[in-house]
Scaffold this active site. Structure first.
Site, PDB file in Angstrom:
ATOM      1  N   GLY A 163      55.768  77.028 -59.619  1.00  0.00           N
ATOM      2  CA  GLY A 163      57.047  76.341 -59.531  1.00  0.00           C
ATOM      3  C   GLY A 163      57.658  76.208 -58.155  1.00  0.00           C
ATOM      4  O   GLY A 163      58.754  75.647 -58.025  1.00  0.00           O
TER       5      GLY A 163
ATOM      6  N   CYS B   8      45.175  74.159 -51.080  1.00  0.00           N
ATOM      7  CA  CYS B   8      45.247  75.339 -50.209  1.00  0.00           C
ATOM      8  C   CYS B   8      43.818  75.743 -49.848  1.00  0.00           C
ATOM      9  O   CYS B   8      43.411  76.890 -50.023  1.00  0.00           O
ATOM     10  CB  CYS B   8      46.013  76.482 -50.874  1.00  0.00           C
ATOM     11  SG  CYS B   8      45.369  77.007 -52.472  1.00  0.00           S
TER      12      CYS B   8
END
Length: 454
Positions: A110, A227
């Site tokens: 989130g 990432c």
């Protein structure tokens, strides 16, 4: 745990000996700690040892030392979000999105969704999706704590979101990846890494991008991020997408990055790209890219036909009671969903309704509570909501030590509470509700959120 041998070999080929060794060395150093402050919740966090601002995020702050966030009441109140500094960069790429519709395709836990939530404001809407139900529940908890009431949390396959064709101004794909950028923070990422997993992740990213492109409006912006460091999941994914999307992909306008930030900027076709290397930037490994869907791209806005009706309109007496609790209640639309009343800004209620009738929605808007004999029993989520009127009930501001007892669902002293229902705060930040009955206090903090660590 040492870095995977095949990873090191590839990094040295990709970056060269000097740069590659510098990156590998950085991955064995202590990672920086960063947070993002809530721009709408008033108060401060003087107990945090804050350092410099994260350059690319106005609310981002580096911390000089890592506290035990589990035992910080401000963390549980949603006063800030613990978010890695590099990840905060997507807010800069989104640009001015106030009042717009943003789809976050891979949203848990989130961090990026709550960032977009702050950026779109009251008139905007964020749809935050997470396929994994367990992770979707964590996402929903974090959205509740952020408390802006402008997020819909869904748990479905990316294709189902693609069926909302041309409905979103911005679509963000923080793609599931091999996680090489997390090697400094997470030994598990090192252990699970393999060349085979890199290929598998790349295939998943391709499928998600197809759905993302369908959901994006002509003229809308696509933000892609991972990432990880390898080309196959980064530029490779963009190249494979460009092969099928063709001239529908156009440049989004140059994002100018100061050289002192240490971000490596580049291009992959129409996409402007950004690489964060831990030996160059104060943050973890990140790849990000941005482009736009051509204004002349084919397709018109279409939504799937709703399969079920889930909203029941509230009556005038209920609305009057809710108006005591909600600031600017006339600007809200309220409905009963399976016995709990929820509220949404009217500006996007119809869109929330369409999503809820077609997709598995975990949470949306703000859960206000349940009605009993004409009075509202507030849902725990209402305490975090920035639109809660503090004139609706007494406010009891307790010490940090007492706050930890409250967050563990233990007994707290009745002395500072008035008889009946109270809003419990610490340093002015709301934590939840408690009811005083004589000398006894009924702790109403959710059992699912309570602190278990001693």
């Amino acid at each position: 745990m040492t870095l995977p041998e095949k990873f090191v070999e590839r990094i040295l080929r990709q970056l060269g000996e000097e740069e590659g060794h510098a990156l590998c060395a950085a991955l064995d150093t202590e990672p920086p700690v960063s947070i993002r402050l809530h721009p709408s919740k008033k108060g401060d966090c003087p107990h945090l040892d804050m350092g410099e601002q994260v350059p690319w995020c106005e609310e981002g702050r580096y911390l000089n030392s890592r506290p035990q966030f589990t035992f910080d009441a401000m963390f549980h109140a949603g006063a800030y979000y613990v978010q890695e500094a590099s990840s905060q960069f997507v807010g800069l790429l989104a640009g001015d999105v106030e009042g717009l519709r943003v789809l976050d395709m891979c949203a848990a836990p989130g961090g990026k969704s709550t960032l977009y939530s702050s950026l779109v404001g009251d008139g905007g809407l964020v749809v935050a999706n997470e396929l994994d139900r367990r992770r979707a529940q964590v996402l929903a908890d974090n959205v509740r704590k952020w408390g802006l009431g402008n997020v819909v949390v869904t748990a479905c396959d990316a294709k189902a979101l693609g069926d909302f064709e041309a409905c979103f101004d911005v679509v963000a794909v923080d793609a599931p990846c091999s996680g090489e950028g997390m090697f400094r923070k997470d030994d598990g990422a090192r252990e699970e890494w393999s060349e085979g997993n890199v290929k598998l992740c790349a295939q998943r990213q391709d499928d998600i991008l197809v759905a993302a492109w369908r959901a994006l409006k002509p003229g809308g912006k696509l933000i892609y991020s991972t990432c990880t460091f390898n080309r196959e999941e980064d530029e490779g994914s963009l190249e494979r997408m460009s092969a099928w999307a063709g001239d529908e992909i156009v440049e989004a306008g140059e994002v100018n990055i100061p050289g002192e930030w240490g971000i490596v900027c580049g291009r992959s076709g129409a996409f402007q790209t950004f690489r964060f290397f831990p030996h160059r930037c104060c943050g973890e490994g990140l790849f990000a890219a941005v482009a736009r869907k051509s204004d002349s791209a084919a397709g018109r806005q279409r939504k799937p036909k709703g399969r079920r009706s889930v909203f029941e309109q509230v009556d005038k007496a209920t609305f009057k009671e809710l108006s005591r609790w909600i600031v600017d209640a006339p600007k809200m639309q309220f409905a009963d969903v399976m016995g709990t009343i929820y509220g949404w800004p009217k500006s996007h209620f119809e869109e929330v309704k369409a999503l809820s009738e077609s997709l598995p929605v975990i949470y949306s808007g703000v859960a206000v509570g349940q009605m009993f004999k004409g009075k509202l029993k507030p849902d725990p989520a209402l305490a975090f909501y920035v639109g809660l009127s503090r004139e609706a009930l007494p406010v009891a501001d307790i010490s940090e030590e007492e706050a930890l007892s409250f967050l563990r669902r233990q007994e707290i002293a009745a002395d500072h509470l008035e008889e009946g229902l109270n809003l419990i705060t610490c340093r002015g930040y709301a934590l939840g509700f408690a009811k005083r009955i004589g000398r006894r206090v009924n702790n109403m903090y959710p059992n699912s959120l309570r602190i278990l660590k001693q």
